[in-house]
Design a protein around this motif. Structure first.
Motif, PDB file in Angstrom:
ATOM      1  N   ILE A 194       0.858  -1.191   0.000  1.00 17.17           N
ATOM      2  CA  ILE A 194       0.000   0.000   0.000  1.00 17.17           C
ATOM      3  C   ILE A 194       0.889   1.234   0.000  1.00 17.17           C
ATOM      4  CG2 ILE A 194      -1.762   1.286   1.280  1.00 17.17           C
ATOM      5  CD1 ILE A 194      -2.605  -1.436   2.494  1.00 17.17           C
ATOM      6  N   SER A 195       0.660   2.121  -0.922  1.00 16.77           N
ATOM      7  CA  SER A 195       1.516   3.301  -1.060  1.00 16.77           C
ATOM      8  C   SER A 195       1.090   4.428  -0.132  1.00 16.77           C
ATOM      9  CB  SER A 195       1.491   3.808  -2.507  1.00 16.77           C
ATOM     10  OG  SER A 195       0.219   4.359  -2.808  1.00 16.77           O
ATOM     11  N   MET A 196       2.018   5.342   0.099  1.00 13.77           N
ATOM     12  CA  MET A 196       1.728   6.524   0.896  1.00 13.77           C
ATOM     13  C   MET A 196       0.640   7.361   0.223  1.00 13.77           C
ATOM     14  SD  MET A 196       2.836   7.898   3.753  1.00 13.77           S
ATOM     15  CE  MET A 196       1.977   9.293   4.513  1.00 13.77           C
ATOM     16  N   GLU A 197       0.635   7.388  -1.084  1.00 11.33           N
ATOM     17  CA  GLU A 197      -0.345   8.187  -1.826  1.00 11.33           C
ATOM     18  C   GLU A 197      -1.768   7.690  -1.584  1.00 11.33           C
ATOM     19  OE1 GLU A 197       3.530   8.981  -3.190  1.00 11.33           O
ATOM     20  OE2 GLU A 197       2.503   7.014  -3.097  1.00 11.33           O
ATOM     21  N   GLU A 198      -1.926   6.401  -1.363  1.00 18.18           N
ATOM     22  CA  GLU A 198      -3.260   5.859  -1.108  1.00 18.18           C
ATOM     23  C   GLU A 198      -3.783   6.259   0.267  1.00 18.18           C
ATOM     24  OE1 GLU A 198      -3.829   1.574  -2.429  1.00 18.18           O
ATOM     25  OE2 GLU A 198      -1.648   1.773  -2.641  1.00 18.18           O
ATOM     26  N   VAL A 199      -2.868   6.441   1.204  1.00 15.81           N
ATOM     27  CA  VAL A 199      -3.252   6.664   2.595  1.00 15.81           C
ATOM     28  C   VAL A 199      -3.354   8.143   2.944  1.00 15.81           C
ATOM     29  CG1 VAL A 199      -2.484   6.312   4.982  1.00 15.81           C
ATOM     30  CG2 VAL A 199      -2.289   4.460   3.313  1.00 15.81           C
ATOM     31  N   THR A 200      -2.530   8.962   2.324  1.00 13.85           N
ATOM     32  CA  THR A 200      -2.426  10.376   2.677  1.00 13.85           C
ATOM     33  C   THR A 200      -3.769  11.112   2.738  1.00 13.85           C
ATOM     34  OG1 THR A 200      -0.165  10.553   1.831  1.00 13.85           O
ATOM     35  CG2 THR A 200      -1.408  12.596   2.007  1.00 13.85           C
ATOM     36  N   PRO A 201      -4.683  10.929   1.769  1.00 15.99           N
ATOM     37  CA  PRO A 201      -5.932  11.691   1.817  1.00 15.99           C
ATOM     38  C   PRO A 201      -6.780  11.431   3.061  1.00 15.99           C
ATOM     39  CG  PRO A 201      -5.596  10.759  -0.362  1.00 15.99           C
ATOM     40  CD  PRO A 201      -4.575  10.134   0.526  1.00 15.99           C
ATOM     41  N   ALA A 202      -6.552  10.315   3.730  1.00 12.55           N
ATOM     42  CA  ALA A 202      -7.388   9.959   4.885  1.00 12.55           C
ATOM     43  C   ALA A 202      -6.856  10.509   6.195  1.00 12.55           C
ATOM     44  CB  ALA A 202      -7.499   8.439   4.989  1.00 12.55           C
ATOM     45  N   LEU A 203      -5.592  10.922   6.232  1.00 13.44           N
ATOM     46  CA  LEU A 203      -4.943  11.271   7.493  1.00 13.44           C
ATOM     47  C   LEU A 203      -4.817  12.773   7.709  1.00 13.44           C
ATOM     48  CD1 LEU A 203      -2.044   8.654   7.565  1.00 13.44           C
ATOM     49  CD2 LEU A 203      -3.986   8.743   9.131  1.00 13.44           C
ATOM     50  N   PRO A 204      -4.845  13.229   8.958  1.00  9.85           N
ATOM     51  CA  PRO A 204      -4.574  14.635   9.264  1.00  9.85           C
ATOM     52  C   PRO A 204      -3.077  14.925   9.130  1.00  9.85           C
ATOM     53  CG  PRO A 204      -5.028  13.411  11.279  1.00  9.85           C
ATOM     54  CD  PRO A 204      -5.276  12.472  10.148  1.00  9.85           C
ATOM     55  N   PRO A 205      -2.715  16.213   9.007  1.00  9.73           N
ATOM     56  CA  PRO A 205      -1.335  16.595   8.657  1.00  9.73           C
ATOM     57  C   PRO A 205      -0.237  16.046   9.566  1.00  9.73           C
ATOM     58  CG  PRO A 205      -2.797  18.475   8.434  1.00  9.73           C
ATOM     59  CD  PRO A 205      -3.609  17.387   9.061  1.00  9.73           C
ATOM     60  N   ILE A 206      -0.411  16.111  10.870  1.00 11.15           N
ATOM     61  CA  ILE A 206       0.670  15.669  11.764  1.00 11.15           C
ATOM     62  C   ILE A 206       0.890  14.166  11.623  1.00 11.15           C
ATOM     63  CG2 ILE A 206       1.433  15.498  14.164  1.00 11.15           C
ATOM     64  CD1 ILE A 206      -0.116  18.028  14.770  1.00 11.15           C
ATOM     65  N   SER A 207      -0.175  13.420  11.505  1.00 12.26           N
ATOM     66  CA  SER A 207      -0.044  11.978  11.320  1.00 12.26           C
ATOM     67  C   SER A 207       0.652  11.651  10.001  1.00 12.26           C
ATOM     68  CB  SER A 207      -1.419  11.307  11.370  1.00 12.26           C
ATOM     69  OG  SER A 207      -1.971  11.384  12.673  1.00 12.26           O
ATOM     70  N   ILE A 208       0.392  12.439   8.979  1.00 11.55           N
ATOM     71  CA  ILE A 208       1.067  12.235   7.692  1.00 11.55           C
ATOM     72  C   ILE A 208       2.574  12.390   7.847  1.00 11.55           C
ATOM     73  CG2 ILE A 208       1.407  13.206   5.380  1.00 11.55           C
ATOM     74  CD1 ILE A 208      -1.592  13.877   5.376  1.00 11.55           C
ATOM     75  N   LYS A 209       2.999  13.380   8.603  1.00  3.23           N
ATOM     76  CA  LYS A 209       4.435  13.597   8.818  1.00  3.23           C
ATOM     77  C   LYS A 209       5.077  12.397   9.508  1.00  3.23           C
ATOM     78  CE  LYS A 209       4.222  18.653   9.070  1.00  3.23           C
ATOM     79  NZ  LYS A 209       4.436  19.864   9.938  1.00  3.23           N
ATOM     80  N   PHE A 210       4.419  11.899  10.547  1.00  3.59           N
ATOM     81  CA  PHE A 210       4.935  10.719  11.241  1.00  3.59           C
ATOM     82  C   PHE A 210       5.017   9.528  10.297  1.00  3.59           C
ATOM     83  CE2 PHE A 210       3.228  12.656  15.347  1.00  3.59           C
ATOM     84  CZ  PHE A 210       4.484  12.927  15.865  1.00  3.59           C
ATOM     85  N   LEU A 211       3.955   9.326   9.526  1.00  5.23           N
ATOM     86  CA  LEU A 211       3.887   8.147   8.670  1.00  5.23           C
ATOM     87  C   LEU A 211       4.918   8.202   7.546  1.00  5.23           C
ATOM     88  CD1 LEU A 211       2.455   5.487   8.189  1.00  5.23           C
ATOM     89  CD2 LEU A 211       0.782   6.709   6.772  1.00  5.23           C
ATOM     90  N   LYS A 212       5.136   9.368   6.964  1.00  6.28           N
ATOM     91  CA  LYS A 212       6.139   9.501   5.908  1.00  6.28           C
ATOM     92  C   LYS A 212       7.517   9.085   6.415  1.00  6.28           C
ATOM     93  CE  LYS A 212       4.164  13.056   2.875  1.00  6.28           C
ATOM     94  NZ  LYS A 212       4.284  14.462   2.396  1.00  6.28           N
ATOM     95  N   LYS A 213       7.858   9.517   7.621  1.00  7.74           N
ATOM     96  CA  LYS A 213       9.148   9.149   8.208  1.00  7.74           C
ATOM     97  C   LYS A 213       9.236   7.640   8.418  1.00  7.74           C
ATOM     98  CE  LYS A 213       9.931  13.566  10.579  1.00  7.74           C
ATOM     99  NZ  LYS A 213      10.045  14.262  11.891  1.00  7.74           N
ATOM    100  N   SER A 214       8.143   7.041   8.870  1.00 10.14           N
ATOM    101  CA  SER A 214       8.144   5.603   9.127  1.00 10.14           C
ATOM    102  C   SER A 214       8.221   4.798   7.838  1.00 10.14           C
ATOM    103  CB  SER A 214       6.880   5.210   9.907  1.00 10.14           C
ATOM    104  OG  SER A 214       6.910   5.758  11.202  1.00 10.14           O
ATOM    105  N   VAL A 215       7.502   5.221   6.823  1.00  6.91           N
ATOM    106  CA  VAL A 215       7.563   4.532   5.525  1.00  6.91           C
ATOM    107  C   VAL A 215       8.994   4.562   4.987  1.00  6.91           C
ATOM    108  CG1 VAL A 215       6.871   4.696   3.104  1.00  6.91           C
ATOM    109  CG2 VAL A 215       5.145   4.863   4.915  1.00  6.91           C
ATOM    110  N   LYS A 216       9.619   5.702   5.072  1.00  7.43           N
ATOM    111  CA  LYS A 216      11.005   5.838   4.602  1.00  7.43           C
ATOM    112  C   LYS A 216      11.944   4.957   5.423  1.00  7.43           C
ATOM    113  CE  LYS A 216      14.475   9.357   3.504  1.00  7.43           C
ATOM    114  NZ  LYS A 216      14.790  10.823   3.522  1.00  7.43           N
ATOM    115  N   HIS A 217      11.725   4.899   6.727  1.00  6.60           N
ATOM    116  CA  HIS A 217      12.582   4.095   7.599  1.00  6.60           C
ATOM    117  C   HIS A 217      12.435   2.608   7.288  1.00  6.60           C
ATOM    118  CE1 HIS A 217      14.800   3.113  11.291  1.00  6.60           C
ATOM    119  NE2 HIS A 217      13.897   2.157  11.480  1.00  6.60           N
ATOM    120  N   ILE A 218      11.213   2.140   7.129  1.00  9.31           N
ATOM    121  CA  ILE A 218      10.982   0.712   6.899  1.00  9.31           C
ATOM    122  C   ILE A 218      11.518   0.270   5.533  1.00  9.31           C
ATOM    123  CG2 ILE A 218       9.083  -0.925   6.434  1.00  9.31           C
ATOM    124  CD1 ILE A 218       7.730   0.220   8.933  1.00  9.31           C
ATOM    125  N   GLN A 219      11.607   1.175   4.601  1.00  5.39           N
ATOM    126  CA  GLN A 219      12.194   0.838   3.298  1.00  5.39           C
ATOM    127  C   GLN A 219      13.656   0.426   3.412  1.00  5.39           C
ATOM    128  OE1 GLN A 219      11.345   4.411   1.075  1.00  5.39           O
ATOM    129  NE2 GLN A 219       9.326   3.693   0.409  1.00  5.39           N
TER     130      GLN A 219
END
Length: 239
Positions: A194-219
Motif C-alpha cells: 500500500i503506497s503513501m499516496e493511497e493513505v495520505t488523503p485519509a490522514l490529518p497533517p501531523i499523522s502524515i508527517k509521522f507516517l512519511k518518516k516511518s515509511v522511509k525508515h521501513i524501506q
C-alpha cells in the motif's frame, strides 16, 4: 543526532515480533484489509445515541471477524454501581472492557461520541481486548504490555488509519505513541504493498508527517518486510 528516528530499536523489534505473532494467531492474514473511514466500512447512522454506538460496534465486529461474539455495550452513565465503584472517576475514562464466564461488557464515555473517529478508535481498542482474550498464547511482552499490545493489534487488524486519526483527534489518546503507531501502520502498508499516496488523503497533517518518516525508515529493512510477506503466504498454504 538531530534526525534520530523517533521509535527506539526495542520498540521496533517488539512491533515486528508482534506482527509475527498476529500472523501466527490469524489476527493478521492475507485477507486483512486496511480500513478507511468511509461509509463502505462504517454503515452506522450518524448520531450520539446508544443505537449509533451499537451499530459502530457491529461494524467493527465484522471487520475483526467476531460477529458471533456476545458483547454488551453500555454507556458509563448507565453502569451498575459495582462497575462505577471499580473505575472511580469515569469522566476520565474513555472506555472499558470486562469479561466473565457468560458475557463481555464494553462501557464507554458518551462524551467521546462528539469526536467520532476517537470514539471508533476507542471501541476498536476495547473490542481488541476481546480478540486477544480469545487467544491462548500471549502476545510478545506478555501481560505487562497488555494495553500497548491491544493498541498495536488494532493496527495489525487493519485499523491503523482509524487509530491514528482517533489519537490525533482526541489529543493523542491511547497507549502507544503516535510515532510507534506510524511505524506499525507503515509496516502493515509495506507487507500489503500500500503506497503513501493511497493513505495520505485519509490522514490529518501531523499523522502524515509521522507516517512519511516511518515509511522511509521501513524501506531500509526490505528483508523484514519480505519475511512477513512470506509468513502471510505460507499461512494460506497451511490452510
Amino acid at each position: 543526532m538531530f534526525f534520530k528516528y523517533a521509535v527506539s530499536q526495542d520498540i521496533q523489534d517488539w512491533i515486528f515480533d508482534s506482527f509475527v505473532w498476529a500472523i501466527d494467531q490469524n489476527i493478521l492474514n492475507i485477507d486483512t484489509k486496511l480500513i478507511f473511514p468511509s461509509k463502505e466500512s462504517f454503515k452506522a447512522p450518524k448520531g450520539q445515541d446508544i443505537d449509533t454506538a451499537k451499530a459502530l460496534v457491529n461494524d467493527l465486529k465484522s471487520i475483526l471477524n467476531i460477529q458471533d461474539e456476545d458483547i454488551e455495550l453500555v454507556p458509563m452513565n448507565a453502569l451498575p454501581d459495582e462497575y462505577t465503584h471499580e473505575y472511580g472517576a469515569l469522566s476520565d475514562v474513555a472506555g472499558t472492557w470486562q469479561n466473565d464466564a457468560n458475557q463481555a461488557l464494553i462501557s464507554y464515555n458518551p462524551n467521546l461520541m462528539k469526536t467520532p473517529m476517537a470514539f471508533i478508535s476507542m471501541l476498536a481498542h476495547e473490542l481488541m481486548h476481546h480478540v486477544l482474550h480469545m487467544r491462548i498464547s500471549l502476545p510478545p511482552g506478555g501481560e505487562e504490555v497488555e494495553e500497548l499490545s491491544t493498541d498495536l493489534h488494532v493496527i495489525t487488524s487493519g485499523l491503523g488509519i482509524i487509530q491514528m486519526i482517533g489519537a490525533e483527534q482526541s489529543g493523542w489518546q491511547g497507549y502507544m505513541s503516535q510515532p510507534s503507531r506510524a511505524h506499525a501502520l507503515a509496516l502493515f502498508m509495506a507487507i500489503n504493498d500500500i503506497s503513501m499516496e493511497e493513505v495520505t488523503p485519509a490522514l490529518p497533517p501531523i499523522s502524515i508527517k509521522f507516517l512519511k518518516k516511518s515509511v522511509k525508515h521501513i524501506q531500509k529493512y526490505p528483508e523484514q518486510v519480505e519475511e512477513l510477506k512470506k509468513m502471510l503466504n505460507d499461512a494460506v498454504d497451511v490452510k
